[in-house]
Design a protein around this motif. Sequence first.
Motif, PDB file in Angstrom:
ATOM      1  N   ALA A   1       0.721  -1.143   0.082  1.00 49.05           N
ATOM      2  CA  ALA A   1      -0.044   0.175  -0.039  1.00 49.05           C
ATOM      3  C   ALA A   1       0.929   1.256  -0.023  1.00 49.05           C
ATOM      4  N   ILE A   2       0.353   2.193  -0.885  1.00 52.25           N
ATOM      5  CA  ILE A   2       1.130   3.594  -0.717  1.00 52.25           C
ATOM      6  C   ILE A   2       0.076   4.459  -0.176  1.00 52.25           C
ATOM      7  N   ARG A   3       0.287   4.894   1.318  1.00 53.08           N
ATOM      8  CA  ARG A   3      -0.545   5.572   1.894  1.00 53.08           C
ATOM      9  C   ARG A   3      -0.858   7.021   0.955  1.00 53.08           C
ATOM     10  N   TRP A   4      -1.717   7.822   1.135  1.00 57.89           N
ATOM     11  CA  TRP A   4      -1.890   8.950   0.285  1.00 57.89           C
ATOM     12  C   TRP A   4      -1.314  10.059   1.084  1.00 57.89           C
ATOM     13  N   LYS A   5      -1.090  10.125   2.380  1.00 58.09           N
ATOM     14  CA  LYS A   5      -0.390  11.107   3.010  1.00 58.09           C
ATOM     15  C   LYS A   5       1.213  10.772   3.107  1.00 58.09           C
ATOM     16  N   GLU A   6       1.610   9.803   2.598  1.00 56.55           N
ATOM     17  CA  GLU A   6       3.139   9.364   2.161  1.00 56.55           C
ATOM     18  C   GLU A   6       3.241   8.501   0.906  1.00 56.55           C
ATOM     19  N   GLN A   7       3.152   9.531  -0.022  1.00 55.61           N
ATOM     20  CA  GLN A   7       2.991   9.042  -1.453  1.00 55.61           C
ATOM     21  C   GLN A   7       4.476   8.616  -1.762  1.00 55.61           C
ATOM     22  N   ASN A   8       5.448   8.821  -1.260  1.00 53.55           N
ATOM     23  CA  ASN A   8       6.873   8.410  -1.598  1.00 53.55           C
ATOM     24  C   ASN A   8       7.557   7.384  -0.842  1.00 53.55           C
TER      25      ASN A   8
ATOM     26  N   GLY B   1      -5.687   1.614   7.651  1.00 48.36           N
ATOM     27  CA  GLY B   1      -6.968   1.967   7.201  1.00 48.36           C
ATOM     28  C   GLY B   1      -7.163   3.123   6.552  1.00 48.36           C
ATOM     29  N   SER B   2      -5.958   3.905   6.370  1.00 47.52           N
ATOM     30  CA  SER B   2      -6.002   5.290   5.725  1.00 47.52           C
ATOM     31  C   SER B   2      -6.371   5.193   4.139  1.00 47.52           C
ATOM     32  N   ASP B   3      -6.695   6.208   3.406  1.00 48.42           N
ATOM     33  CA  ASP B   3      -6.654   6.377   2.067  1.00 48.42           C
ATOM     34  C   ASP B   3      -5.292   6.255   1.515  1.00 48.42           C
ATOM     35  N   VAL B   4      -5.424   5.284   0.399  1.00 48.49           N
ATOM     36  CA  VAL B   4      -4.077   5.160  -0.483  1.00 48.49           C
ATOM     37  C   VAL B   4      -4.140   5.753  -1.820  1.00 48.49           C
ATOM     38  N   ALA B   5      -2.982   5.820  -2.231  1.00 49.62           N
ATOM     39  CA  ALA B   5      -2.686   6.343  -3.625  1.00 49.62           C
ATOM     40  C   ALA B   5      -2.659   4.964  -4.394  1.00 49.62           C
ATOM     41  N   TYR B   6      -2.250   3.806  -3.844  1.00 46.18           N
ATOM     42  CA  TYR B   6      -2.635   2.760  -4.818  1.00 46.18           C
ATOM     43  C   TYR B   6      -2.123   1.545  -3.574  1.00 46.18           C
ATOM     44  N   ALA B   7      -2.650   0.323  -4.134  1.00 51.32           N
ATOM     45  CA  ALA B   7      -2.727  -0.858  -3.154  1.00 51.32           C
ATOM     46  C   ALA B   7      -2.898  -1.857  -4.214  1.00 51.32           C
ATOM     47  N   GLY B   8      -2.176  -3.101  -3.856  1.00 46.91           N
ATOM     48  CA  GLY B   8      -2.219  -4.351  -4.613  1.00 46.91           C
ATOM     49  C   GLY B   8      -1.335  -5.267  -4.051  1.00 46.91           C
ATOM     50  N   ASP B   9      -0.760  -6.127  -4.842  1.00 45.02           N
ATOM     51  CA  ASP B   9       0.347  -7.173  -4.504  1.00 45.02           C
ATOM     52  C   ASP B   9       1.418  -7.201  -5.450  1.00 45.02           C
ATOM     53  N   MET B  10       2.579  -7.828  -5.136  1.00 41.61           N
ATOM     54  CA  MET B  10       3.841  -7.872  -5.818  1.00 41.61           C
ATOM     55  C   MET B  10       4.567  -9.126  -5.321  1.00 41.61           C
ATOM     56  N   LEU B  11       4.995  -9.772  -6.500  1.00 36.73           N
ATOM     57  CA  LEU B  11       5.767 -10.924  -6.449  1.00 36.73           C
ATOM     58  C   LEU B  11       7.276 -10.644  -6.780  1.00 36.73           C
ATOM     59  N   ILE B  12       8.017 -10.852  -5.660  1.00 31.11           N
ATOM     60  CA  ILE B  12       9.264 -10.656  -5.541  1.00 31.11           C
ATOM     61  C   ILE B  12      10.251 -11.894  -5.211  1.00 31.11           C
ATOM     62  N   MET B  13      11.005 -12.457  -6.117  1.00 30.35           N
ATOM     63  CA  MET B  13      12.058 -13.363  -5.902  1.00 30.35           C
ATOM     64  C   MET B  13      13.487 -13.142  -5.697  1.00 30.35           C
ATOM     65  N   ASN B  14      13.840 -13.693  -4.749  1.00 24.95           N
ATOM     66  CA  ASN B  14      15.341 -13.162  -4.499  1.00 24.95           C
ATOM     67  C   ASN B  14      15.661 -11.674  -4.839  1.00 24.95           C
ATOM     68  N   GLY B  15      14.936 -10.845  -4.299  1.00 22.90           N
ATOM     69  CA  GLY B  15      15.136  -9.402  -4.643  1.00 22.90           C
ATOM     70  C   GLY B  15      14.905  -8.934  -5.978  1.00 22.90           C
ATOM     71  N   LYS B  16      14.313  -9.561  -6.667  1.00 17.64           N
ATOM     72  CA  LYS B  16      13.726  -9.205  -8.116  1.00 17.64           C
ATOM     73  C   LYS B  16      12.315  -9.124  -8.240  1.00 17.64           C
TER      74      LYS B  16
END
Length: 157
Positions: A78-85, A104-119
């Motif tokens: 999640a990228i919180r709206w108040k902390e977009q960086n 529970g705050s508003d977000v700029a974006y949210a989702g999931d990501m697959l990271i394998m061995n740092g990639k």
Amino acid sequence: MFPFEHEGKSFKDVHDTLKESLWQPVPVKNMGNFQRQARPGQRFRLFKENDVYTVQPVTRDGKLTGVREVAHGLYDFAIRWKEQNKIYCGLESVISGHTAISLGSDVAYAGDMLIMNGKLKHWTNNSGHYMPPSGRHLTNICPELRDILPKKLFSNY
């Protein structure tokens, strides 16, 4: 400051309309039960250094703590709206979901990501509580995070 005018609308009016329609917070849409709060060591900040993705634990108020480690696994983020960086995340197998990460705050974006061995392999807009529109990944990700979440690795959920 905005001397331009077209069809009775100033540049500022057009700018404000575009900003409101394109760059908006994503509120919680599924107001069902919020997930259990993340326990210490379950909520992280995501970093990318020399093309390697790492995570470091954060406190509830976002302060870095613990040791930075190479990221590996399926993460909710999640990228919180108040902390977009800043990208906050947690392992999907451990964390209870996106509202636990965003507090529970508003977000700029949210989702999931697959990271394998740092990639980073891919990232999506898969969030049952936020349900961000897929096109918002083009408008709501601030420029300094676009290298961390490149659009070429995005998949619409």
